[in-house]
Design a protein around this motif. Sequence first.
Motif, PDB file in Angstrom:
ATOM      1  N   CYS A 125       5.494  14.586   0.890  1.00  0.00           N
ATOM      2  CA  CYS A 125       5.904  12.922   0.023  1.00  0.00           C
ATOM      3  C   CYS A 125       6.490  12.983  -0.615  1.00  0.00           C
ATOM      4  CB  CYS A 125       4.080  13.160  -0.209  1.00  0.00           C
ATOM      5  SG  CYS A 125       2.754  12.525   1.021  1.00  0.00           S
TER       6      CYS A 125
ATOM      7  N   LEU B 149      -0.738  13.659  -5.041  1.00  0.00           N
ATOM      8  CA  LEU B 149       0.313  13.541  -3.407  1.00  0.00           C
ATOM      9  C   LEU B 149       0.487  15.151  -2.847  1.00  0.00           C
ATOM     10  CD1 LEU B 149       2.171  10.269  -3.588  1.00  0.00           C
ATOM     11  CD2 LEU B 149       0.175  11.319  -2.617  1.00  0.00           C
TER      12      LEU B 149
ATOM     13  N   ASN C  49       0.640  -1.251   0.135  1.00  0.00           N
ATOM     14  CA  ASN C  49      -0.121   0.080  -0.333  1.00  0.00           C
ATOM     15  C   ASN C  49       1.119   1.237   0.344  1.00  0.00           C
ATOM     16  OD1 ASN C  49      -2.314  -1.102  -0.398  1.00  0.00           O
ATOM     17  ND2 ASN C  49      -2.609  -1.452   2.552  1.00  0.00           N
ATOM     18  N   GLN C  50       2.263   1.117   0.981  1.00  0.00           N
ATOM     19  CA  GLN C  50       2.686   2.573   0.985  1.00  0.00           C
ATOM     20  C   GLN C  50       4.571   1.831   0.337  1.00  0.00           C
ATOM     21  OE1 GLN C  50       3.003   6.582   1.624  1.00  0.00           O
ATOM     22  NE2 GLN C  50       0.958   5.771   0.758  1.00  0.00           N
TER      23      GLN C  50
ATOM     24  N   ARG D  18       6.841   8.724  -1.506  1.00  0.00           N
ATOM     25  CA  ARG D  18       6.526   7.523  -0.784  1.00  0.00           C
ATOM     26  C   ARG D  18       4.668   7.092  -1.415  1.00  0.00           C
ATOM     27  NH1 ARG D  18       6.873   4.050   2.945  1.00  0.00           N
ATOM     28  NH2 ARG D  18       9.103   5.357   3.403  1.00  0.00           N
ATOM     29  N   THR D  19       4.649   6.205  -1.880  1.00  0.00           N
ATOM     30  CA  THR D  19       3.002   6.277  -2.834  1.00  0.00           C
ATOM     31  C   THR D  19       2.852   5.058  -2.578  1.00  0.00           C
ATOM     32  OG1 THR D  19       1.328   6.671  -4.123  1.00  0.00           O
ATOM     33  CG2 THR D  19       3.955   6.651  -4.822  1.00  0.00           C
ATOM     34  N   SER D  20       1.734   4.707  -3.711  1.00  0.00           N
ATOM     35  CA  SER D  20       1.168   3.249  -3.954  1.00  0.00           C
ATOM     36  C   SER D  20       1.634   2.284  -5.269  1.00  0.00           C
ATOM     37  CB  SER D  20      -0.077   2.931  -4.106  1.00  0.00           C
ATOM     38  OG  SER D  20      -0.852   3.947  -4.738  1.00  0.00           O
TER      39      SER D  20
ATOM     40  N   GLN E  77       7.956   2.768  -0.732  1.00  0.00           N
ATOM     41  CA  GLN E  77       9.182   4.208  -1.668  1.00  0.00           C
ATOM     42  C   GLN E  77       9.827   3.748  -2.567  1.00  0.00           C
ATOM     43  OE1 GLN E  77      10.167   6.309   0.959  1.00  0.00           O
ATOM     44  NE2 GLN E  77      10.606   7.810  -0.788  1.00  0.00           N
TER      45      GLN E  77
END
Length: 202
Positions: free
Chosen positions: A32, A28, A2-3, A43-45, A5
Amino acid sequence: MNQLQLFLPCAAGVEDYLAPEVLRITGLPPGCITKQRGGVAVRTSLAQAMLLNLHSRLAQRVLVLLSYTEYRGEQDLYRAASEVAWERWFTPRESIKVEITAQHSPLASLNFAALKIKDAVCDRFRAVANGVRPDVNTQWPDVRIYAHLTTDSCSLYIDTSGEPLFKRGWREDKGDAPLKETLAAAMLAASGWLEGDADLLP
């Protein structure tokens, strides 16, 4: 997943233009994202990583950071790569290639360092996949693994892009000195030109 780097490498000097592009594509908030030398970290999906692969004009690749450790020698690199759950990302039926870059690394041979990382990946699969390990393909691998070394740290990434992003919709013809599409897009961004400005041309 889900998260994640992510690290999006780009040409030197393009970081200031890549960062707002990433924010625009992902939606975002600015907190982030972090500009680094030679790229942008965010940092995201995984879904957003795919959007970046599809829409980024400035990034060269979209990499997922899987490990960040300190090291002193090749055995430390082997240990770090052994601890990554590669089986979550691909199967031993897929071929791999390990590529390595370094800034002031004390190691005598980057080729040997890449070999140790490759051995660690294969040995882990032997342990978790009933002795089956992925093959190495240096020309057209299914999976590209990137390692970046500094004087004392090792970052391990898996590539979500495959071929470099400037090869999307690869040109059918080229001139004597073709310009990479990502660099051309960076030049447009630096000029201040925005999509839609073509309507203002005479």
